[in-house]
Design a protein around this motif. Structure first.
Motif, PDB file in Angstrom:
ATOM      1  N   UNK A 111      13.194 -21.068  23.588  1.00  0.00           N
ATOM      2  CA  UNK A 111      11.934 -20.438  23.750  1.00  0.00           C
ATOM      3  C   UNK A 111      11.640 -20.275  25.373  1.00  0.00           C
ATOM      4  N   UNK A 112      12.324 -21.165  26.175  1.00  0.00           N
ATOM      5  CA  UNK A 112      11.948 -21.384  27.581  1.00  0.00           C
ATOM      6  C   UNK A 112      12.518 -20.079  28.084  1.00  0.00           C
ATOM      7  N   UNK A 113      13.392 -19.196  27.512  1.00  0.00           N
ATOM      8  CA  UNK A 113      14.351 -18.262  28.018  1.00  0.00           C
ATOM      9  C   UNK A 113      13.359 -16.969  27.873  1.00  0.00           C
ATOM     10  N   UNK A 114      12.304 -17.056  27.053  1.00  0.00           N
ATOM     11  CA  UNK A 114      11.479 -15.980  26.595  1.00  0.00           C
ATOM     12  C   UNK A 114      10.150 -16.143  27.215  1.00  0.00           C
ATOM     13  N   UNK A 115       9.968 -16.024  28.372  1.00  0.00           N
ATOM     14  CA  UNK A 115       8.620 -15.886  29.104  1.00  0.00           C
ATOM     15  C   UNK A 115       7.352 -15.583  28.366  1.00  0.00           C
ATOM     16  N   UNK A 148      30.279 -20.643  14.390  1.00  0.00           N
ATOM     17  CA  UNK A 148      29.716 -22.063  14.573  1.00  0.00           C
ATOM     18  C   UNK A 148      29.938 -23.068  13.678  1.00  0.00           C
ATOM     19  N   UNK A 149      30.924 -22.303  12.697  1.00  0.00           N
ATOM     20  CA  UNK A 149      31.127 -23.216  11.647  1.00  0.00           C
ATOM     21  C   UNK A 149      30.493 -22.744  10.212  1.00  0.00           C
ATOM     22  N   UNK A 150      30.670 -23.598   9.133  1.00  0.00           N
ATOM     23  CA  UNK A 150      30.210 -23.165   7.867  1.00  0.00           C
ATOM     24  C   UNK A 150      28.567 -23.408   8.028  1.00  0.00           C
ATOM     25  N   UNK A 151      27.853 -22.401   7.649  1.00  0.00           N
ATOM     26  CA  UNK A 151      26.341 -22.463   7.595  1.00  0.00           C
ATOM     27  C   UNK A 151      25.456 -21.506   6.997  1.00  0.00           C
ATOM     28  N   UNK A 152      24.362 -21.616   7.165  1.00  0.00           N
ATOM     29  CA  UNK A 152      23.504 -20.423   6.712  1.00  0.00           C
ATOM     30  C   UNK A 152      22.289 -19.923   7.811  1.00  0.00           C
ATOM     31  N   UNK A 153      21.952 -18.905   7.575  1.00  0.00           N
ATOM     32  CA  UNK A 153      20.902 -18.280   8.539  1.00  0.00           C
ATOM     33  C   UNK A 153      19.575 -19.218   8.529  1.00  0.00           C
ATOM     34  N   UNK A 154      18.899 -19.092   9.614  1.00  0.00           N
ATOM     35  CA  UNK A 154      17.443 -19.699   9.693  1.00  0.00           C
ATOM     36  C   UNK A 154      16.564 -18.379   9.039  1.00  0.00           C
ATOM     37  N   UNK A 155      15.428 -18.795   8.905  1.00  0.00           N
ATOM     38  CA  UNK A 155      14.399 -17.934   8.325  1.00  0.00           C
ATOM     39  C   UNK A 155      14.305 -16.714   9.149  1.00  0.00           C
ATOM     40  N   UNK A 156      13.836 -16.912  10.372  1.00  0.00           N
ATOM     41  CA  UNK A 156      13.267 -15.792  11.028  1.00  0.00           C
ATOM     42  C   UNK A 156      14.030 -14.578  11.327  1.00  0.00           C
ATOM     43  N   UNK A 157      15.298 -15.051  11.524  1.00  0.00           N
ATOM     44  CA  UNK A 157      16.438 -14.064  11.961  1.00  0.00           C
ATOM     45  C   UNK A 157      16.858 -13.023  10.976  1.00  0.00           C
ATOM     46  N   UNK A 158      16.380 -13.292   9.749  1.00  0.00           N
ATOM     47  CA  UNK A 158      16.783 -12.337   8.794  1.00  0.00           C
ATOM     48  C   UNK A 158      15.899 -10.969   9.013  1.00  0.00           C
ATOM     49  N   UNK A 177       1.786 -14.941  11.258  1.00  0.00           N
ATOM     50  CA  UNK A 177       1.685 -14.598  12.738  1.00  0.00           C
ATOM     51  C   UNK A 177       2.270 -15.678  13.586  1.00  0.00           C
ATOM     52  N   UNK A 178       2.186 -16.892  13.455  1.00  0.00           N
ATOM     53  CA  UNK A 178       2.997 -17.878  14.063  1.00  0.00           C
ATOM     54  C   UNK A 178       3.391 -18.839  12.963  1.00  0.00           C
ATOM     55  N   UNK A 179       4.713 -19.443  12.925  1.00  0.00           N
ATOM     56  CA  UNK A 179       5.686 -19.065  13.990  1.00  0.00           C
ATOM     57  C   UNK A 179       6.444 -17.699  13.861  1.00  0.00           C
ATOM     58  N   UNK A 180       6.301 -17.164  12.653  1.00  0.00           N
ATOM     59  CA  UNK A 180       7.429 -16.157  11.971  1.00  0.00           C
ATOM     60  C   UNK A 180       7.432 -15.077  12.955  1.00  0.00           C
ATOM     61  N   UNK A 181       6.186 -14.450  13.055  1.00  0.00           N
ATOM     62  CA  UNK A 181       6.425 -13.158  13.743  1.00  0.00           C
ATOM     63  C   UNK A 181       6.560 -13.273  15.203  1.00  0.00           C
ATOM     64  N   UNK A 182       5.969 -14.418  15.653  1.00  0.00           N
ATOM     65  CA  UNK A 182       6.253 -14.671  17.221  1.00  0.00           C
ATOM     66  C   UNK A 182       7.785 -14.910  17.317  1.00  0.00           C
ATOM     67  N   UNK A 183       8.263 -15.523  16.563  1.00  0.00           N
ATOM     68  CA  UNK A 183       9.667 -15.942  16.565  1.00  0.00           C
ATOM     69  C   UNK A 183      10.552 -14.529  16.392  1.00  0.00           C
ATOM     70  N   UNK A 184      10.167 -13.609  15.524  1.00  0.00           N
ATOM     71  CA  UNK A 184      10.718 -12.394  15.473  1.00  0.00           C
ATOM     72  C   UNK A 184      10.972 -11.511  16.620  1.00  0.00           C
TER      73      UNK A 184
END
Length: 469
Positions: free
Chosen positions: A144-148, A196-206, A229-236
């Motif tokens: 998140x530090x890369x997204x001011x 990055x190998x076998x895995x599954x997506x995080x929630x927000x990315x979908x 609102x936080x954190x889901x939409x913030x992360x989207x």
RNA sequence: GGUGCUGUACCCAAGUGGCUUAAGGGGAAGGUCUGCAAAACCUUUAUUCGUCGGUUCGAAUCCGACCGGCACCUCCA
């Protein structure tokens, strides 16, 4: 039309990006359980927003996602000792049954997370290329530090969050607020191949991946409950805007909670009723009126007392519909043509709905209308059928098409029901004869007997009507 | 600790500077209609908007303080 935008915390004039198209995305359920009546509030209010936009002539493309892979589903699968995808399928089916019973219009599509893993990988890849995502041993996090402007939707400042945070520190993260884009698979968990190998997506990315795929990189309306609102939409926002470098959402809409005794109804507190349990006691129309009588953004308490009050309100609407339909069947060309300004009520309805979907006032307009019409009916001996056509049309457009607080669905009568109807009509005729003979106690026996089996008889000016409970 | 929302009649709830000496629903009371009901109609049910101050010609609506309630900061609509 004005819409309250969570982003600016103000009402703003609604001007879609590409009118008459309106793109609308709503965060849907995680299918690991039946959804509760609090969830239903959001679904229903979004449905009303969508219906009203269509009523106004917009071409609404409405997407609601289904989260069909996540921690809760995996947990449930272990509990129920069956595969996670079977759990997700089971509760997806239940979800569709329930929203259908709630008279929620189907979305344009219901994309599933598991059908969009490749799209999500593409977004994560792009973020990694830009140096915003970092991989720690098969887990990929968003830095998140890369997204001011992180925190701009919820008004949170990252340093304040850190100080008050109760988040369990995940050692792998550079910053406790960084969030997972990709989760490394543990043994037995559903997983997909990825760079990055076998895995599954995080929630927000979908939501980023699916909203972009189905609606484009910038959309008009994104809706969901207040708790997203936080954190889901913030992360989207962080994901989408960092990846695509354009504004993700023009209008953010958030729905208030349904409370029980002033406490949020939630799955974690366990103080909830499932929508299907409530539907067993109250009609979809009653539930919808109950919700529509409060503005979508505020809190609302849930209780039987309030539902019963809404139920009475619904009856008031359907009683008038019944009278109108009865008159339309009689098709009387005789009688007066009362002077009545239908357009005024229609305009009032629209002008309050235009003001950030003020459904409580819209409902008030409908009740004002009903009282005015009932008064005219009470004051006139005979009224021309044209009047009743207009009454019905007005209620159809407002109470039925937009709000869904009255049932005007086409009834497909099966043959049992039509025999039943004929029997009831016969009893009504017999009672009429008895009344003419002044044999009131026998006549009342007929009425009371029918009442006992859930059929109510009403003597009106235009004849006798009956109704099932 | 930070952030945001909220307090209007018996209950729910809209209204956010003059149109409102406060919509609408439910409840309660009385009346009309009816053979009786039901439905419907009419009347009544807050001179007042958590409390106290302030701004203003004017405030439920703006400002300040205080007192309550809730939510988010952790999966949740």
């Amino acid at each position: 039309m004005q819409i309250y935008n969570t982003f600016s915390r103000k009402k703003e004039e609604f001007t879609p990006l590409n009118p008459p198209l309106v793109t609308m995305y709503m965060c849907g359920p995680t299918v690991y359980n039946y959804f509760h009546i609090g969830n239903a509030r959001s679904f229903i209010m979004a449905d009303i927003v969508r219906r009203y936009l269509q009523f106004c002539g917009f071409d609404v493309k409405f997407i609601m996602n289904l989260t069909d892979v996540d921690d809760n589903i995996i947990k449930k699968a272990l509990e129920e000792k069956r595969p996670a995808d079977e759990v997700a399928q089971f509760y997806s089916n239940a979800f569709f049954e329930d929203i259908n019973k709630l008279k929620i219009k189907p979305a344009t599509t219901y994309p599933k997370a598991t059908m969009h893993v490749q799209e999500m990988i593409n977004v994560i890849n792009e973020l990694e290329k830009k140096g915003i995502a970092y991989n720690v041993d098969g887990n990929v996090f968003y830095d998140i530090s890369k997204f001011p402007s992180y925190g701009k939707l919820s008004g949170k400042k990252t340093d304040e969050l850190e100080s008050g945070s109760r988040v369990e520190i995940n050692e792998a993260k550079r910053n406790p607020l960084d969030f997972a884009l990709w989760k490394k698979a543990k043994d037995g968990e559903p997983s997909w191949d990825s760079p990055w190998g076998k895995g599954r997506p995080g929630w927000h990315i979908e939501c980023t991946a699916m909203s972009t795929k189905h609606l484009g990189k910038s959309i008009d309306i994104h809706a969901g409950g207040n708790d997203l609102i936080f954190p889901h939409h913030e992360n989207e926002i962080a994901q989408s805007e960092a990846c695509f470098e354009q504004k993700f959402v023009k209008y953010w809409m958030h729905f208030g909670f349904l409370n029980i005794q002033n406490e949020k109804m939630s799955k974690s507190l366990g103080n909830f009723f499932t929508a299907r349990d409530v539907l067993a006691k109250y009609s979809a129309e009653t539930i919808r009126l109950f919700f529509a009588q409060t503005h979508y953004g505020g809190p609302l308490n849930f209780s039987d007392e309030l539902l019963n009050s809404a139920k009475k309100g619904c009856e008031k609407i359907s009683n008038l519909i019944e009278v109108a339909e009865n008159q339309i069947r009689n098709n009387s060309q005789e009688g007066v043509d009362p002077e009545f300004d239908f357009q005024k009520y229609r305009n009032d309805f629209m002008s309050v709905m235009d003001d950030d979907f003020n459904t409580p006032q819209a409902v008030a307009v409908i009740f004002d209308f009903i009282r005015a019409i009932n008064k005219i009916i009470a004051e006139n001996e005979k009224i021309n059928v044209r009047f009743f056509h207009q009454v019905k049309l007005m209620l159809k457009e407002t109470a039925y098409d937009v709000l869904g607080i009255v049932d005007m669905d086409e009834k497909h009568t099966d043959s049992n029901l039509s025999i039943e109807n004929e029997l009831i009509e016969l009893l009504i005729k017999v009672r009429d004869e008895l009344k003419k003979e002044k044999q009131f106690s026998l006549a009342d026996q007929v009425r009371d007997g029918l009442a006992k089996i859930g059929i109510t008889i009403k003597d009106t000016k235009s004849g006798v009507t009956f109704k099932r409970d």
